[in-house]
Design a protein around this motif. Structure first.
Motif, PDB file in Angstrom:
ATOM      1  N   SER A   3       0.995  -1.121   0.078  1.00  0.00           N
ATOM      2  CA  SER A   3       0.040   0.106   0.168  1.00  0.00           C
ATOM      3  C   SER A   3       0.918   1.399  -0.102  1.00  0.00           C
ATOM      4  CB  SER A   3      -0.929  -0.055   1.252  1.00  0.00           C
ATOM      5  OG  SER A   3      -1.588   1.290   1.413  1.00  0.00           O
ATOM      6  N   PRO A  12      -7.609   4.369   1.724  1.00  0.00           N
ATOM      7  CA  PRO A  12      -7.081   3.446   0.390  1.00  0.00           C
ATOM      8  C   PRO A  12      -5.876   3.932  -0.289  1.00  0.00           C
ATOM      9  CG  PRO A  12      -9.204   4.300   0.077  1.00  0.00           C
ATOM     10  CD  PRO A  12      -9.050   4.810   1.187  1.00  0.00           C
ATOM     11  N   ARG A  14      -3.854   5.116  -3.563  1.00  0.00           N
ATOM     12  CA  ARG A  14      -4.290   5.318  -5.194  1.00  0.00           C
ATOM     13  C   ARG A  14      -3.442   4.500  -6.025  1.00  0.00           C
ATOM     14  NH1 ARG A  14      -7.688   9.654  -6.123  1.00  0.00           N
ATOM     15  NH2 ARG A  14      -7.719  11.087  -4.522  1.00  0.00           N
ATOM     16  N   VAL A  15      -2.252   4.134  -5.723  1.00  0.00           N
ATOM     17  CA  VAL A  15      -1.380   3.087  -6.325  1.00  0.00           C
ATOM     18  C   VAL A  15      -0.740   2.122  -5.386  1.00  0.00           C
ATOM     19  CG1 VAL A  15       0.735   4.643  -5.876  1.00  0.00           C
ATOM     20  CG2 VAL A  15       0.565   3.273  -7.867  1.00  0.00           C
ATOM     21  N   THR A  87      -9.865   5.364  -9.499  1.00  0.00           N
ATOM     22  CA  THR A  87      -9.462   4.129  -9.854  1.00  0.00           C
ATOM     23  C   THR A  87      -8.070   3.807  -9.121  1.00  0.00           C
ATOM     24  OG1 THR A  87     -10.130   4.205 -12.307  1.00  0.00           O
ATOM     25  CG2 THR A  87      -8.522   2.635 -11.965  1.00  0.00           C
ATOM     26  N   GLN A  88      -7.718   2.616  -8.651  1.00  0.00           N
ATOM     27  CA  GLN A  88      -6.581   2.441  -7.830  1.00  0.00           C
ATOM     28  C   GLN A  88      -5.708   1.713  -8.934  1.00  0.00           C
ATOM     29  OE1 GLN A  88      -6.215  -0.979  -5.254  1.00  0.00           O
ATOM     30  NE2 GLN A  88      -5.507   0.386  -3.801  1.00  0.00           N
ATOM     31  N   SER A 115      -5.642  -1.999 -13.129  1.00  0.00           N
ATOM     32  CA  SER A 115      -6.620  -1.125 -12.091  1.00  0.00           C
ATOM     33  C   SER A 115      -7.759  -1.789 -11.707  1.00  0.00           C
ATOM     34  CB  SER A 115      -6.750  -0.071 -13.314  1.00  0.00           C
ATOM     35  OG  SER A 115      -7.617  -0.215 -14.199  1.00  0.00           O
ATOM     36  N   PHE A 118     -12.302   2.053  -7.406  1.00  0.00           N
ATOM     37  CA  PHE A 118     -12.701   2.194  -5.903  1.00  0.00           C
ATOM     38  C   PHE A 118     -14.169   2.108  -5.708  1.00  0.00           C
ATOM     39  CE2 PHE A 118      -8.565   4.825  -6.065  1.00  0.00           C
ATOM     40  CZ  PHE A 118      -7.979   4.158  -5.041  1.00  0.00           C
ATOM     41  N   GLU A 122     -14.391   3.738  -0.208  1.00  0.00           N
ATOM     42  CA  GLU A 122     -13.346   3.895  -0.495  1.00  0.00           C
ATOM     43  C   GLU A 122     -13.125   5.301  -1.127  1.00  0.00           C
ATOM     44  OE1 GLU A 122     -10.983  -0.338  -1.347  1.00  0.00           O
ATOM     45  OE2 GLU A 122     -12.299   0.606  -2.993  1.00  0.00           O
ATOM     46  N   LEU A 126     -10.738   8.557   0.353  1.00  0.00           N
ATOM     47  CA  LEU A 126      -9.670   9.082  -0.387  1.00  0.00           C
ATOM     48  C   LEU A 126      -9.038  10.484  -0.223  1.00  0.00           C
ATOM     49  CD1 LEU A 126     -10.177   7.775  -4.150  1.00  0.00           C
ATOM     50  CD2 LEU A 126      -8.353   7.309  -2.501  1.00  0.00           C
TER      51      LEU A 126
END
Length: 135
Positions: A3, A12, A14-15, A87-88, A115, A118, A122, A126
């Motif tokens: 994470s 959460p 993002r990447v 989007t993660q 990807s 979310f 989530e 963010l």
């Protein structure tokens, strides 16, 4: 997966990176020193995550920092982020040649962006995106 959330837990990321991607990042860091990523938006190398030595790629004041992958900051252009903000990004590694200007080129492996969207919970958690080279 690793994470990248700066808060260390609740929010959460993002990447994130798979174990394979973290292994390649470690290998490239040993060879080239501190690293950073920029998510390519197309053109010559498609939409690949590009890996550079820190300082070899200029980040603009509008580029968005999505987080870090094992200490390597991960950026994306603001216009592209507008499409991906829900989007993660999951950075993985597959066999093949990396982008022409990316450090993974010539290793027999290349970074790949997967990807997932979310979910509503989530999205509410963010943090606001951070922009610029000091992000």
């Amino acid at each position: 997966m690793h994470s990248a959330g700066p808060g260390g837990g609740a929010e959460p990321a993002r990447v994130v990176a798979t174990a394979a991607a973290l292994g390649l990042i470690k290998q490239l860091r040993q060879r080239h020193g501190p690293l950073m990523f920029f998510q390519s938006g197309g053109c010559c190398d498609g939409s690949a995550p590009m890996c550079y030595p820190v300082g070899d790629f200029s980040i603009s004041d509008t580029d968005v920092c999505l987080g870090e992958l094992d200490g390597a900051a991960f950026y994306m252009g603001a216009e592209q982020f507008a499409y991906w903000e829900h989007t993660q990004l999951i950075i993985d590694v597959v066999a093949g040649n990396g982008g022409m200007f990316s450090l993974d080129n010539g290793t027999g492996q290349r970074f790949l962006t997967r990807s997932r969207l979310f979910n509503d919970a989530e999205l509410q958690q963010l943090p606001a995106p951070v922009t610029g080279p000091g992000a």
